[in-house]
Motif scaffolding. Structure first.
Motif, PDB file in Angstrom:
ATOM      1  N   ALA A 250      -3.835 -29.538  -4.344  1.00  0.00           N
ATOM      2  CA  ALA A 250      -4.122 -29.809  -5.748  1.00  0.00           C
ATOM      3  C   ALA A 250      -3.482 -28.734  -6.603  1.00  0.00           C
ATOM      4  CB  ALA A 250      -5.628 -29.838  -5.981  1.00  0.00           C
ATOM      5  N   SER A 252      -4.173 -28.893  -9.971  1.00  0.00           N
ATOM      6  CA  SER A 252      -4.908 -29.034 -11.227  1.00  0.00           C
ATOM      7  C   SER A 252      -5.343 -27.679 -11.763  1.00  0.00           C
ATOM      8  CB  SER A 252      -6.138 -29.907 -10.994  1.00  0.00           C
ATOM      9  OG  SER A 252      -7.000 -29.241 -10.095  1.00  0.00           O
ATOM     10  N   ALA A 255      -8.121 -26.296  -9.670  1.00  0.00           N
ATOM     11  CA  ALA A 255      -7.697 -25.714  -8.397  1.00  0.00           C
ATOM     12  C   ALA A 255      -7.171 -24.301  -8.607  1.00  0.00           C
ATOM     13  CB  ALA A 255      -6.637 -26.600  -7.744  1.00  0.00           C
ATOM     14  N   GLN A 332     -13.676 -28.040 -15.254  1.00  0.00           N
ATOM     15  CA  GLN A 332     -12.492 -28.149 -14.403  1.00  0.00           C
ATOM     16  C   GLN A 332     -12.795 -27.756 -12.953  1.00  0.00           C
ATOM     17  OE1 GLN A 332      -9.692 -25.834 -16.644  1.00  0.00           O
ATOM     18  NE2 GLN A 332      -8.954 -27.610 -17.787  1.00  0.00           N
ATOM     19  N   TYR A 336     -12.547 -30.295  -9.819  1.00  0.00           N
ATOM     20  CA  TYR A 336     -11.721 -29.967  -8.637  1.00  0.00           C
ATOM     21  C   TYR A 336     -12.561 -30.074  -7.363  1.00  0.00           C
ATOM     22  CZ  TYR A 336      -9.453 -26.995  -5.137  1.00  0.00           C
ATOM     23  OH  TYR A 336      -8.931 -26.501  -3.979  1.00  0.00           O
ATOM     24  N   SER A 339     -13.306 -33.452  -6.248  1.00  0.00           N
ATOM     25  CA  SER A 339     -12.161 -34.178  -5.691  1.00  0.00           C
ATOM     26  C   SER A 339     -11.939 -33.873  -4.210  1.00  0.00           C
ATOM     27  CB  SER A 339     -10.895 -33.835  -6.494  1.00  0.00           C
ATOM     28  OG  SER A 339     -10.435 -32.535  -6.120  1.00  0.00           O
TER      29      SER A 339
END
Ligand code: CUA
Length: 341
Positions: A250, A252, A255, A332, A336, A339
């Motif tokens: 990831a 993101s 991450a 966030q 993460y 996910s």
């Protein structure tokens, strides 16, 4: 004067006895399949089934003893009571036949209990040498680590087992004494530092079975919970395959934030630079149903709350609160982690 026989004690004893018997008979069967979190009497493993059959035997013997002794006592009290002020009940001392009887009857009772109990105790004390599954359980203040050394899987608080396969648990503690217990599976075993205790059983039902620490181990002992999920062998295999895989790559913001924050000081996410073993392995945290040792549902809101202020959820927990974390950063991080299925 010979005492007169008046009124049967049965008349007094019978109604409550009938009521109790009716309640017992009516109550049981419909609950036998129910997943009552703390029940030990509706077994879901071979081990607990054998314990329950001993328990049932002893329970009914105790009922017979109770009814017999209390009935005889009531009968005696009523039958031989003092009937008038100037009457003295018959005085006796010693009765060889009675004394022999109440020595022999309890010996027989104990013998009947011992004969099935001893082999059960020994058979579950003998750990199978080549079980289908082996799980290493490590107690921490206040969470559970589950490692499957043969499968290369490591998870926290929530673990899976396949139906019908014998599992041996090797129990250790990273800090103080805990105790491992999944009530519906039976057994309850201390988890002691510097010592490996063992426990084994074969799950006989699929489903989710809650458990918990049952040895006081500090502030959050009561919330050191766990969850066993018994799958069909096929579902278990796919769970294993999923858990073995490293975390999805990831890039993101969440991450990156995770790697730059304090998180990697305590946690592992396999496939990333985070590999500390202080707290739970988070490689597949998104696949778990609950977080914080089975205390909160694994939702984005709860995860966010846990990340920002673990101390308000579980006072004294080793996970620090991060009050300086902004709302969007917490969002966030949570998304993460969610996910990571
Ligand atoms: Cu661990 Cu109580």
């Amino acid at each position: 004067m010979r005492p007169q026989r008046r009124g049967l004690p049965l008349r007094i004893v019978a109604p409550p006895l009938l009521l109790i018997t009716a309640l017992l008979a009516a109550g049981c069967t419909q609950w036998a399949d129910a997943n009552l979190p703390q029940t030990t009497v509706f077994p879901k493993s071979d081990f607990n089934r054998e314990i329950v059959s001993l328990y049932t035997l002893i329970f009914w013997m105790a009922v017979v003893v109770f009814v017999g002794v209390e009935g005889f006592l009531l009968y005696t009290i009523i039958r031989f009571r003092r009937r008038s002020d100037n009457q003295m009940p018959t005085q006796t001392h010693g009765n060889t036949r009675l004394e022999i009887a109440w020595t022999i009857i309890p010996s027989v009772v104990l013998l009947v209990i011992a004969v099935p109990t001893i082999p059960t105790v020994f058979s579950y004390d003998t750990i199978p040498a080549n079980p289908a599954q082996r799980v290493q359980v490590i107690g921490h203040q206040w969470w559970w680590e589950f490692r499957y050394p043969d499968l290369g899987v490591s998870t926290a608080n929530e673990f899976h087992l396949p139906l019908g396969q014998t599992v041996v648990f090797d129990l250790n503690s990273a800090d103080v004494i805990h105790s491992f217990w999944v009530p519906q599976m039976g057994g309850k075993r201390d988890v002691v530092p510097e010592r490996t205790n063992q426990l084994w059983f074969t799950p006989e039902r699929t489903g989710e079975f809650p458990g918990q620490c049952v040895e006081f181990c500090g502030t959050q002992h009561a919330q050191m919970r766990l969850r066993l999920i018994v799958d069909t062998p096929e579902a278990f295999q796919s769970w294993v395959a999923q858990q073995r895989a490293p975390a999805a790559q990831a890039t993101s913001a969440g991450a990156q934030l995770f790697q730059q924050s304090a998180c990697p000081a305590c946690h592992t996410i396999r496939g990333t630079a985070a590999h500390a073993e202080v707290g739970p392995d988070l490689t597949h945290i998104g696949s778990r149903k609950r977080i914080a040792a089975d205390v909160l549902d694994n939702t984005p809101e709860n995860l966010k709350r846990w990340i920002r202020d673990a101390q308000s959820v579980k006072v004294g927990v080793k996970m620090p609160s991060f009050p300086a974390l902004t709302d969007s950063d917490a969002d966030q991080l949570a998304s993460y982690l969610q996910s990571l299925k």
